[in-house]
Design an enzyme around this catalytic site. Structure first.
Site, mmCIF file in Angstrom:
data_model
loop_
_atom_site.group_PDB
_atom_site.id
_atom_site.type_symbol
_atom_site.label_atom_id
_atom_site.label_comp_id
_atom_site.label_asym_id
_atom_site.label_seq_id
_atom_site.Cartn_x
_atom_site.Cartn_y
_atom_site.Cartn_z
ATOM 1 N N HIS A 188 22.435 45.469 58.712
ATOM 2 C CA HIS A 188 21.101 45.752 59.270
ATOM 3 C C HIS A 188 20.028 44.822 58.681
ATOM 4 O O HIS A 188 18.986 44.609 59.294
ATOM 5 C CB HIS A 188 20.666 47.182 58.953
ATOM 6 C CG HIS A 188 21.248 48.232 59.854
ATOM 7 N ND1 HIS A 188 22.586 48.541 59.869
ATOM 8 C CD2 HIS A 188 20.654 49.058 60.753
ATOM 9 C CE1 HIS A 188 22.795 49.532 60.737
ATOM 10 N NE2 HIS A 188 21.631 49.859 61.286
ATOM 11 N N CYS A 199 30.075 46.306 59.262
ATOM 12 C CA CYS A 199 29.293 47.275 58.495
ATOM 13 C C CYS A 199 29.848 47.265 57.073
ATOM 14 O O CYS A 199 31.049 47.492 56.881
ATOM 15 C CB CYS A 199 29.467 48.661 59.130
ATOM 16 S SG CYS A 199 28.710 49.999 58.204
ATOM 17 N N ASN A 200 28.985 46.985 56.108
ATOM 18 C CA ASN A 200 29.439 46.941 54.714
ATOM 19 C C ASN A 200 29.832 48.323 54.213
ATOM 20 O O ASN A 200 30.795 48.475 53.467
ATOM 21 C CB ASN A 200 28.335 46.387 53.821
ATOM 22 C CG ASN A 200 28.104 44.914 54.051
ATOM 23 O OD1 ASN A 200 28.603 44.078 53.325
ATOM 24 N ND2 ASN A 200 27.361 44.573 55.087
ATOM 25 N N THR A 201 29.071 49.340 54.628
ATOM 26 C CA THR A 201 29.335 50.692 54.141
ATOM 27 C C THR A 201 30.720 51.136 54.606
ATOM 28 O O THR A 201 31.511 51.682 53.825
ATOM 29 C CB THR A 201 28.245 51.655 54.656
ATOM 30 O OG1 THR A 201 26.969 51.056 54.399
ATOM 31 C CG2 THR A 201 28.320 52.991 53.965
ATOM 32 N N GLU A 243 16.617 51.266 62.139
ATOM 33 C CA GLU A 243 17.078 52.210 63.175
ATOM 34 C C GLU A 243 15.887 52.854 63.896
ATOM 35 O O GLU A 243 15.992 53.261 65.043
ATOM 36 C CB GLU A 243 17.970 53.302 62.553
ATOM 37 C CG GLU A 243 19.356 52.815 62.152
ATOM 38 C CD GLU A 243 20.271 52.497 63.346
ATOM 39 O OE1 GLU A 243 20.369 53.308 64.264
ATOM 40 O OE2 GLU A 243 20.887 51.404 63.334
ATOM 41 N N CYS A 290 24.274 44.306 53.818
ATOM 42 C CA CYS A 290 24.223 45.343 54.853
ATOM 43 C C CYS A 290 23.846 44.615 56.127
ATOM 44 O O CYS A 290 22.900 43.813 56.134
ATOM 45 C CB CYS A 290 23.177 46.392 54.514
ATOM 46 S SG CYS A 290 22.861 47.526 55.893
ATOM 47 N N ASP A 331 29.677 49.127 64.141
ATOM 48 C CA ASP A 331 28.698 49.384 63.079
ATOM 49 C C ASP A 331 28.148 50.793 63.260
ATOM 50 O O ASP A 331 28.263 51.381 64.345
ATOM 51 C CB ASP A 331 27.546 48.371 63.147
ATOM 52 C CG ASP A 331 26.521 48.607 62.034
ATOM 53 O OD1 ASP A 331 26.929 48.781 60.867
ATOM 54 O OD2 ASP A 331 25.317 48.632 62.325
ATOM 55 N N SER A 332 27.516 51.308 62.208
ATOM 56 C CA SER A 332 26.867 52.623 62.316
ATOM 57 C C SER A 332 25.744 52.588 63.355
ATOM 58 O O SER A 332 25.386 53.621 63.905
ATOM 59 C CB SER A 332 26.293 53.022 60.960
ATOM 60 O OG SER A 332 25.313 52.079 60.558
ATOM 61 N N TYR A 348 24.772 55.516 57.763
ATOM 62 C CA TYR A 348 25.957 55.927 57.010
ATOM 63 C C TYR A 348 25.728 55.783 55.484
ATOM 64 O O TYR A 348 26.494 56.320 54.703
ATOM 65 C CB TYR A 348 27.142 55.010 57.348
ATOM 66 C CG TYR A 348 27.874 55.307 58.646
ATOM 67 C CD1 TYR A 348 27.395 56.197 59.609
ATOM 68 C CD2 TYR A 348 29.093 54.661 58.898
ATOM 69 C CE1 TYR A 348 28.101 56.429 60.778
ATOM 70 C CE2 TYR A 348 29.805 54.906 60.068
ATOM 71 C CZ TYR A 348 29.295 55.784 61.010
ATOM 72 O OH TYR A 348 30.011 56.013 62.157
ATOM 73 N N GLY A 349 24.700 54.994 55.139
ATOM 74 C CA GLY A 349 24.552 54.528 53.755
ATOM 75 C C GLY A 349 24.470 55.600 52.691
ATOM 76 O O GLY A 349 24.839 55.375 51.546
#
Ligand code: DGL
Length: 290
Positions: free
Chosen positions: A206, A85-87, A170, A204, A22-23, A54-55
């Protein structure tokens, strides 16, 4: 020193841990459920915290960062990598599967989180009106719209980008007052677009870290779908259909946590979230020799 591509070649076909990427911290929400489903498997978690979020980033950057992460995890011996991670799933998965995998090692696999979520969502709605919260990148990619059009064309999807939600997580502000403001505002906006929505995808990884606040402001009759258990069930199903990949996962019940940022900060948040002491290691993935 053996090159990255050399290490990938040397580890071809040799059983290794499952890579989870993931980011930043979001993929921990997926790792937690995958570990429950596969308690004996070994895992390597990689968070690119130094370059998160990353979004808001361009297609090319998300693709390049994600490919670096996948190559890094392959060089660590992973035969299977989950883009938690969806992005990254929206912007990089298809290119990596179609263009890069055949060159890197056609027998390894990289799986994402969007397809399994789109497959599962129909069983959570009564009236067919679905909402999606995602990063600006995921929403703009229209990946969920395309998957749902193929799988469940009757569903009505309304999407809302939430550019502030990942930075809140984050920056360890998920339980702070600022989170209340931004969570309530985006829920109001989504339900204003379609007041009939009765199931919402947290698109997402997160966002489950904001679940307390999301539950506080979401009307009780709306089902909130986190992806962890959906992705875990889909992985179990995948491994049952692909026993050759199941055999290529080592079973030592271990997890290594890697981050591209400060390991102590990562370790403290991850320890709380995973309910286990976490000792993360810092790694560099953007200047590795190929
Ligand atoms: N957790 C990620 C996702 O599922 C990435 C969020 C971000 O880095 O913006 O989209």
């Amino acid at each position: 020193m053996t090159s990255l591509k050399g290490r990938i070649r040397e580890s071809a076909g040799i059983p290794g841990p499952v890579g989870v990427f993931d980011s930043g911290y979001g993929g921990l929400t997926i790792l937690r459920e995958i570990r429950r489903a596969l308690p004996q498997a070994d895992f390597i978690y990689l968070g690119d915290n130094a370059r998160a979020p990353y979004g808001n980033r361009s297609f090319d950057l998300v693709y390049n960062f994600t490919l670096q992460a996948v190559e890094y995890l392959f060089a660590q011996g992973c035969q299977l990598v989950i883009l938690a991670c969806n992005t990254a799933s929206a912007k990089a998965l298809r290119s990596i599967q179609q263009r890069d995998l055949p060159l890197l090692d056609p027998d390894r696999r990289v799986l994402g989180v969007i397809r399994p979520t789109a497959e599962a969502v129909a069983s959570y709605t009564r009236n067919g009106h679905i909402g999606l919260f995602g990063t600006p990148g995921t929403v703009a990619s229209r990946s969920y719209d395309m998957e749902l059009a193929k799988l469940h064309p009757d569903l009505v999807l309304s999407s809302l980008p939430c550019p502030m939600w990942v930075p809140l997580v984050e920056n360890m502000e998920a339980d702070g007052e600022g989170a209340d403001f931004f969570v309530k505002r985006e829920i109001d906006r989504l339900l204003h677009i379609d007041p009939q929505i009765d199931a919402v995808i947290l698109g997402c990884t997160h966002y489950p870290l904001l679940l307390n606040k999301i539950r506080k402001y979401m009307p009780r009759e709306v089902t909130v779908l986190s992806q962890g258990d959906i992705v875990a069930a889909s992985l179990l199903d995948y491994l049952a259909r692909h026993p050759e990949m199941e055999k290529r996962i080592t079973k030592g019940a271990s997890v290594r946590y890697l981050t591209t940022e400060e390991p102590d900060k990562f370790s403290s948040l991850a320890s709380v979230f995973m309910k286990d002491p976490v000792q993360a290691e810092r790694v560099t993935i953007d200047n590795i020799t190929s």
